[in-house]
Motif scaffolding. Sequence first.
Motif: not given
Lengths: 472, 195
Positions: A50-53, A148-154, A156-157
């Motif tokens: 999911p999107v983490f946050r 990195q967009v995917e990284q932040v979605m996954a 929040q970091c």
Amino acid sequence: MGQTLFDKIWDAHVVSSNEGFPDILYIDTHFIHEVTSPQAFDGLRARGLPVFRPKQTVATADHNVPTWNQHLPIKEELSRYQVDMLTKNCAEFGIELYGLGHPFQGIVHVIGPELGITRPGGTYVCGDSHTSTHGAFGAIAFGIGTSQVEQVMATQCLLQQRPKRMKIEVNGKLHKGVGAKDIILYIISQISAAGGTGYAVEYAGDTIRSLSMEGRMTICNMSIEMGARCGLIAPDETTIEYVKGREFAPKGEEWDKAVAYWKTLYSDEDAEFDSVLSFKAEDIEPMITYGTNPGMGIGVTQHVPQTSSFEQKEQGSYKKALDYMGLHDDEQLLGKPIDYVFIGSCTNSRIEDLRQVAEFVKGKHKADNVTVWVVPGSKQVQQQAIREGLDKIFDAAGFPLREPGCSACLGMNEDKIPAGKYCVSTSNRNFEGRQGPNSRTFLASPLTAAASAITGVVTDIRDFLSEEELVS
Amino acid sequence: MSTKIFKHIQTSAVPLPIENIDTDQIIPARFLKATTREGFGNNLFRDWRFDNDGNPKQDFILNNPTYSGKILVAGKNFGCGSSREHAAWALADYGFDAVVSSFFADIFKGNALNNGLLPVQVSDDFLKKLFDAIFADPNAVIEVNLVDQFIKIVATGEQENFEVNPYKKACMTNGYDDIDYILSKKELVEEFEGR
């Protein structure tokens, strides 16, 4: 030893720091838009994540949107599809979307600040290099790629190597007709399009401090044009006043607590920077670019440099740029006929920009040879301009006020500058084809752009000021 | 999820001695409308490579059959401008495994590393040697070795070491992925949020 503003904010967001690894940096708010997010959403689906946050993720549609008749379906099929995908993805992953027709829609770097989402001390990222804009609030904000967009979605970091720190000071009193856009174009012309690469740049000095929040955003916005990772300015009363009362700004006790923290956000006097540069405000003229990167700028009265003034190995690239622009060694831009004027983009589409242009063009009319587009940065800017009657002033001057979006900044939506045509543009990039295939861009301030629209040629705004003393 | 593995390559190279090549040249914005990662190679350097009618421009290096290979050698400040990862996708999709320059823009460098495309930063002098070697012999073989961090002009043996972040090197040589790494630290993220 004291700490820089950048280090204070960075340290407050480090989740984990391990020798030999980049830091894991916590991201307060992730802004997304239609162009750089679809592959990231696909990545999440492939991983079953999911999107983490999702509540710390804010979406808008800006790059592909038309700026005329926005209520009609987007004509271009691929653009429409990309915007529809964003709507679908946001619904599926539970993300708030300020899409077309929403009263908060607009360019991502305009809406974050105006909604009070961007605040001092925060960390902000977006799949867009002009995310550096948000640093104007005393925040760490930078552009990222889609992985990195995917990284932040996954998570929040973001995995990030701490950049070096640079301080750029500007002190002194600006000449009339010179504003924030001229300051940043001047700095980039002095240090080149790569002069800030590898650095987080803090802008300081009394000239920077005297700027409004919108002026500071213009400065930080173009940090990436000198290659910097991000740009930031310590928060002060101007910052606090700007944030206060905005839609998502903290309220009541939360507000007091926030302000107390924000007041600790400055570089300590003994903080060490890896590089310090100083400029004098008095040296800055209204600026204009003549080449194909934002470092190729001169004072509007100056002449294009001679090819022979460059090192041998740089001459080929320099000549290529001048050929593209249809210019020659030692040419003066002043008086050169132009075809288009674009007032807009995440650099210069806020209400102060529109007010300044309206004040200048009131009672004047554009030259016949010029097409002018004024594109507000957001629905809220557009509504405010209409409330203040600026749209009527613009109409009378032949400067139609369009609807919000990235518009002619990037040659992606319907608003493109035709091949071979010259555009004086308040946007941020003059790359080959940036505003449309084979278009030619002169970057300048809103006042220089407006004055050039009136005369039909590249113009020194000071020629008007001496008679009329029109200065905001 | 694993990503593409890169250890070392030996190949001829394509020279592009232009400085400040921005991501708008690598892939113009009007080609960013796709919603998948594939196919961007067709529009790599679109406006330098094709005229307005879509015909190849004969004077552009990618249209010159003399030069080919899996390494692009370019002038300084490569990849400046927009954060579009599509630039790295386009280069990789076209068939490049490495880009060599004397200076890279930050965001491009990160995007390339996240896509198995190795950015190799060399000195101005070595960049000139590379251009000279390739223009003298378009079939000149260049070795890029990530494991031992050097680049070599095979025929002459001239070589130079290059730097790479040790973490990213481990990712590229083993196919590790950033997201898997952060997810392995998820409890630290949640603990941070509780502070």
